[in-house]
Design an enzyme around this catalytic site. Structure first.
Site, PDB file in Angstrom:
ATOM      1  N   GLU A  24      11.711 -15.694   4.377  1.00  0.00           N
ATOM      2  CA  GLU A  24      13.135 -15.428   4.230  1.00  0.00           C
ATOM      3  C   GLU A  24      13.403 -14.254   3.287  1.00  0.00           C
ATOM      4  OE1 GLU A  24      11.652 -18.332   4.037  1.00  0.00           O
ATOM      5  OE2 GLU A  24      12.768 -19.870   5.127  1.00  0.00           O
ATOM      6  N   LYS A  26      11.490 -11.687   2.677  1.00  0.00           N
ATOM      7  CA  LYS A  26      11.144 -10.429   3.354  1.00  0.00           C
ATOM      8  C   LYS A  26      12.340  -9.932   4.165  1.00  0.00           C
ATOM      9  CE  LYS A  26       8.229  -8.708   7.104  1.00  0.00           C
ATOM     10  NZ  LYS A  26       7.520  -7.618   6.413  1.00  0.00           N
ATOM     11  N   GLY A 419      -8.500   6.773  13.425  1.00  0.00           N
ATOM     12  CA  GLY A 419      -8.609   5.706  14.421  1.00  0.00           C
ATOM     13  C   GLY A 419      -7.296   5.326  15.080  1.00  0.00           C
ATOM     14  N   GLU A 471      -6.442   2.555  18.976  1.00  0.00           N
ATOM     15  CA  GLU A 471      -6.317   1.153  18.546  1.00  0.00           C
ATOM     16  C   GLU A 471      -5.009   0.463  18.966  1.00  0.00           C
ATOM     17  OE1 GLU A 471      -7.357   0.682  14.359  1.00  0.00           O
ATOM     18  OE2 GLU A 471      -8.749   2.377  14.455  1.00  0.00           O
ATOM     19  N   GLU A 592     -12.835  -3.357  -3.139  1.00  0.00           N
ATOM     20  CA  GLU A 592     -11.943  -4.467  -3.483  1.00  0.00           C
ATOM     21  C   GLU A 592     -12.663  -5.739  -3.872  1.00  0.00           C
ATOM     22  OE1 GLU A 592      -8.966  -5.250  -0.596  1.00  0.00           O
ATOM     23  OE2 GLU A 592      -8.355  -3.159  -0.510  1.00  0.00           O
ATOM     24  N   HIS A 628     -15.224   5.016   6.918  1.00  0.00           N
ATOM     25  CA  HIS A 628     -13.968   5.461   6.325  1.00  0.00           C
ATOM     26  C   HIS A 628     -13.593   4.548   5.175  1.00  0.00           C
ATOM     27  CE1 HIS A 628      -9.825   6.463   5.724  1.00  0.00           C
ATOM     28  NE2 HIS A 628      -9.485   5.226   5.991  1.00  0.00           N
ATOM     29  N   CYS A 630     -10.385   4.150   2.215  1.00  0.00           N
ATOM     30  CA  CYS A 630      -9.014   4.656   2.098  1.00  0.00           C
ATOM     31  C   CYS A 630      -8.681   5.327   0.789  1.00  0.00           C
ATOM     32  CB  CYS A 630      -8.015   3.533   2.232  1.00  0.00           C
ATOM     33  SG  CYS A 630      -8.031   2.756   3.803  1.00  0.00           S
ATOM     34  N   HIS A 681       0.671   8.444   4.059  1.00  0.00           N
ATOM     35  CA  HIS A 681       1.611   7.502   3.449  1.00  0.00           C
ATOM     36  C   HIS A 681       2.992   8.118   3.315  1.00  0.00           C
ATOM     37  CE1 HIS A 681      -2.338   5.967   2.099  1.00  0.00           C
ATOM     38  NE2 HIS A 681      -1.771   4.833   2.455  1.00  0.00           N
ATOM     39  N   CYS A 713      -5.997   8.655   6.383  1.00  0.00           N
ATOM     40  CA  CYS A 713      -6.164   7.280   6.889  1.00  0.00           C
ATOM     41  C   CYS A 713      -5.603   7.222   8.309  1.00  0.00           C
ATOM     42  CB  CYS A 713      -5.449   6.308   5.943  1.00  0.00           C
ATOM     43  SG  CYS A 713      -5.874   4.566   6.231  1.00  0.00           S
TER      44      CYS A 713
HETATM   45  N1  GLN Z   1      -9.443   2.696  11.732  1.00  0.00           N
HETATM   46  C1  GLN Z   1      -8.350   2.169  10.973  1.00  0.00           C
HETATM   47  C2  GLN Z   1      -7.061   2.897  11.343  1.00  0.00           C
HETATM   48  O1  GLN Z   1      -7.099   4.039  11.629  1.00  0.00           O
HETATM   49  C3  GLN Z   1      -8.586   2.313   9.495  1.00  0.00           C
HETATM   50  C4  GLN Z   1      -7.488   1.720   8.673  1.00  0.00           C
HETATM   51  C5  GLN Z   1      -7.768   1.658   7.203  1.00  0.00           C
HETATM   52  O2  GLN Z   1      -8.580   2.362   6.687  1.00  0.00           O
HETATM   53  N2  GLN Z   1      -7.074   0.835   6.480  1.00  0.00           N
HETATM   54  O3  GLN Z   1      -5.997   2.327  11.317  1.00  0.00           O
HETATM   55 ZN    ZN Z   2      -7.831   4.150   5.458  1.00  0.00          ZN
END
Ligand code: GLN
Ligand code: ZN
Length: 744
Positions: A24, A26, A419, A471, A592, A628, A630, A681, A713
């Site tokens: 809610e 959100k 991707g 994707e 992480e 990859h 981020c 971003h 990214c």
């Molecule tokens: N291959 C993913 C994409 O392009 C990688 C996403 C990520 O690094 N968080 O969305």
């Molecule tokens: Zn990324």
């Protein structure tokens, strides 16, 4: 203080989810941000969610209710506001405007930085503290929550982030004196807390919780002295509530005897993720014992928990049963998951079940007579299974590179993307229709194929060198694989706040992981059939799949990750057999999962790297492996990234102004590297000149043969218009650099 606080009730939790059982908050936030509802409506939703949460905790029988655990965005941001640390540039017409400007930025002002909350997937807003920051405490929020609860007939314990953790998590404001760190302002911050505590005492509050999770990481002597100074001083305050200092996510270590030597009345310890060392120092204190995990989703073993509680009771003045940390990190209620296998559901415990466990354990503890020998110790889980033997690796890089060059025939400065391409509204609608049974599988796959075709055609037209399928079939890079692997379950309502209004629904990894059949091969093969250029197969790495799931705790994490790695390994093999010449295995979560204490970090990185190599080393020399990550501050783990032994690594760089290129480790990085040239971003499209500059900077740091050209990214959060404009400029800039020689 004048009189001792009343005894602490026998059960509590350190915090409770706030996004709402049906998200809610959100919805209310996003509608307010879009101008579809008023501040008044947002506040009403907030008040209702708080009321529901307190009533629920009361119904479940919990002894002591926390307050001020609600937040419109983030509790660290709330603490900055509590202390009056609000940079002038964010001030807006209303308090809400100011608050959200700090969190999200405005037209002309960038927001405060956001980063991960310890080793969880929650993100907090990083306050900025300078040598001349003025602290103007404003206890409005905790006070009004206390009053709100009281109007419902409930007493609550306000929860505040503690002064030491607040300062350790803050960033030094730019332009300050050399060597300045926020902790230098401890005395002023403690003075602000004194003011807040006095106001809460005047309101009749008898206990306050001060969260100090930063104390479970390695701390310097100066930092430990700050703990001593802060709590000595807060403890000596004339008029104040009882002080409960909570720690979580690990062991207090050296900070425990220090805290125990101060006048604080209660100390919270995480008995799930921390050891039980030095607990004797707690004699004379109330110990809030975190025996029910606040961040995993498994039922608590009552015998083991009770044994820990009895052991503590023999040492401390009073033992309160609690969760190991706030329940913020788990979904609300497992009973909403009617689609889960009942066997599995019985093993699970979400926030409400955990509260019930806490209450039950408190009853059990009360009924166990003092002096009773602790129950026979519960055996620790069986020693970890021998790790399966390391599979045979690939040839040395030079051999692979030659084989790949001969096969792929890429130009210098090859251009690729990470991707994903934009997830369109139609795609989301198609996925929803599939889930609702309004569209059949072939119909849905038809949509996905059409989208793949569009993405391939676009990339060919733009002149990219290594293509992706975009994707379109993936809702999420982890959930998609979880849905196709045995050993995972996915929930319907199991949302957990990630930051602000954003939530994720982590899959539950509950059993042995197996890959019943190929997952990505069909769509990858289809994409490759549409073009003569290489299309990258796209997989999520084992560490990331595990990091973004709730994970079984009956086998060591390392072994779980190895199982996932073996499933990825099979997928790599099948992609290769289907003629895919480049395979990217993403590991954005590599950093992480890093343990908070340094002593454990080396062995973590070692097995994490091993897992990645298990996943990828089945590829032949002619298959190019990409990875990859981020984030740009990969400096910390560049050695590990190097050890992944991927042929090409793409990494964020645009957003951090190419800081990574200055790292000495980059110069020695012997394989392909793609420092991002487009900050995805931001809606801003980088100009040709800007990309050219980034590329020339990369060429100064690395031999041309190693440099790849790519965004920071995946592109899924951007629009097609933005993506197309950015890629046109990236291609133009790359051509310029290729032609003017810079890349020989
Ligand atoms: N291959 C993913 C994409 O392009 C990688 C996403 C990520 O690094 N968080 O969305
Ligand atoms: Zn990324």
């Amino acid at each position: 203080m004048n009189t001792a606080p009343p005894p602490f009730p026998t059960s509590t939790v350190l915090g409770y989810p706030r996004i709402g059982p049906r998200r809610e908050l959100k919805r209310a936030l996003e509608s307010y941000w879009d101008g579809r509802s008023t501040g008044e409506e947002l506040r009403r939703t907030g008040a209702l969610l708080r009321e529901q949460a307190w009533r629920r905790l009361g119904e479940l029988g919990l002894g002591a209710l926390p307050s001020n655990t609600f937040s419109y965005y983030d509790q660290v941001l709330d603490t900055a506001v509590l202390l009056g640390v609000v940079p002038d540039r964010y001030r807006g017409p209303s308090a809400e405007d100011t608050y959200f400007a700090m969190a999200r930025g405005t037209e002309g002002v960038a927001p405060l930085r956001m980063t991960k909350w310890f080793d969880t997937n929650y993100h907090y807003i990083v306050p900025r503290i300078g040598a001349d920051t003025v602290f103007r405490p404003d206890a409005g929020k905790p006070l009004s929550e206390v009053r709100e609860a009281r109007a419902l007939g409930l007493r609550t314990r306000p929860v505040l982030l503690g002064p030491v953790t607040f300062l350790l998590l803050s960033q030094a404001a730019p332009g300050g004196p050399a060597g300045f760190v926020p902790l230098d302002r401890l005395a002023d911050v403690v003075a602000a807390y004194e003011r807040v505590l006095a106001l809460l005492a005047a309101e009749g509050v008898d206990w306050v919780q001060l969260d100090e999770p930063a104390l479970v990481a390695d701390r310097t002597r100066t930092e430990l002295d700050a703990v001593q100074a802060a709590y000595q001083r807060l403890g000596s305050l004339e008029q104040r509530p009882g002080l409960f200092v909570a720690s979580y996510f690990g062991d207090l270590g050296d900070a425990l005897p220090i805290l125990a030597s101060t006048p604080v009345e209660a100390i919270g310890v995480d008995l799930v993720h921390g050891g039980a060392s030095a607990l004797d120092a707690l004699a004379g204190k109330t110990v809030v014992a975190g025996v029910v995990s606040g961040r995993e989703v498994w039922r608590t073993d009552p015998r083991r928990a009770l044994a820990a509680l009895l052991d503590l009771r023999a040492r401390a003045a009073q033992v309160v049963v609690s969760t190991s940390c706030s329940l913020l990190h788990v979904p609300y209620d497992v009973n909403l998951e009617t689609g889960l296998d009942p066997e599995l559901r019985r093993r699970l415990s979400f926030a409400d079940q955990k509260v019930a466990e806490v209450v039950e354990l408190a009853g059990l503890l009360a009924r166990t007579p003092r002096g009773d020998a602790p129950l026979t110790p519960v055996p620790v889980p069986a020693a970890r299974a021998e790790a399966p033997p390391e599979p045979k690796g690939r040839s040395p890089y030079a051999v692979r590179a030659a084989a790949q060059a001969g096969r792929l025939r890429l130009p210098v400065l090859p251009i690729t993307t990470i991707g994903s391409f934009p997830q369109t509204a139609e795609l989301r609608a198609a996925r929803a229709a599939l889930a609702a049974g309004e569209m059949d599988q072939p119909g849905y796959e038809g949509r996905v194929r059409a989208e793949i075709e569009r993405v391939i055609v676009l990339q060919e037209r733009l002149g990219l060198d290594v293509l992706v399928h975009g994707e379109p079939e993936r809702n999420d890079m982890v959930q998609y694989f979880a849905e196709h692997l045995e050993g995972f379950a996915v929930t319907r309502h199991g949302w957990v706040q990630s930051y602000g209004s954003r939530c994720t629904r982590p899959p539950i990894l509950h059993g042995d992981v197996r890959r019943p059949e190929p997952i990505t091969v069909r769509f990858a093969g289809y994409a490759q059939s549409l073009t003569a250029k290489p299309v990258k197969g796209m997989l999520t790495g084992p560490v990331t799949i595990v990091a973004w799931s709730f994970v079984r705790d009956d086998v060591p994490l390392r072994d779980v990750v190895f199982q996932v790695a073996d499933a990825v390994r099979e997928e790599v093999r099948d992609l290769e057999a289907a003629g895919i010449s480049i395979i990217q295995v993403d590991e954005p979560a590599l950093r992480e999962l890093m343990p908070l204490r340094r002593v454990s970090q080396g062995s973590y990185l070692e097995w994490a790297v091993q897992a990645y190599r298990r996943a990828t080393s089945g590829a032949g020399d002619r298959t190019q492996i990409h990875t990859h990550l981020c984030y740009s501050d990969a400096e910390q783990i560049l050695a590990a990234v190097d050890a992944l032994d991927a042929d090409v690594t793409s990494i964020e760089s645009a957003r951090s102004h190419a800081r990574i290129l200055g790292e000495p480790a980059v110069a020695g990085f012997g394989r392909g590297l793609g420092p991002g040239v487009y900050d995805i971003h931001s809606p801003r499209v980088p100009g040709v000149g800007e990309v050219e500059k980034s590329l020339r900077a990369a060429l100064e740091a690395l031999p041309a043969a190693q440099v790849w050209v790519n965004p920071d990214c995946g592109l899924k959060t951007r629009t097609y218009a933005e993506v197309e404009a950015a890629l046109v400029n990236i291609v133009a800039a790359t051509r310029r650099v290729r032609e003017t020689g810079g890349a020989q």
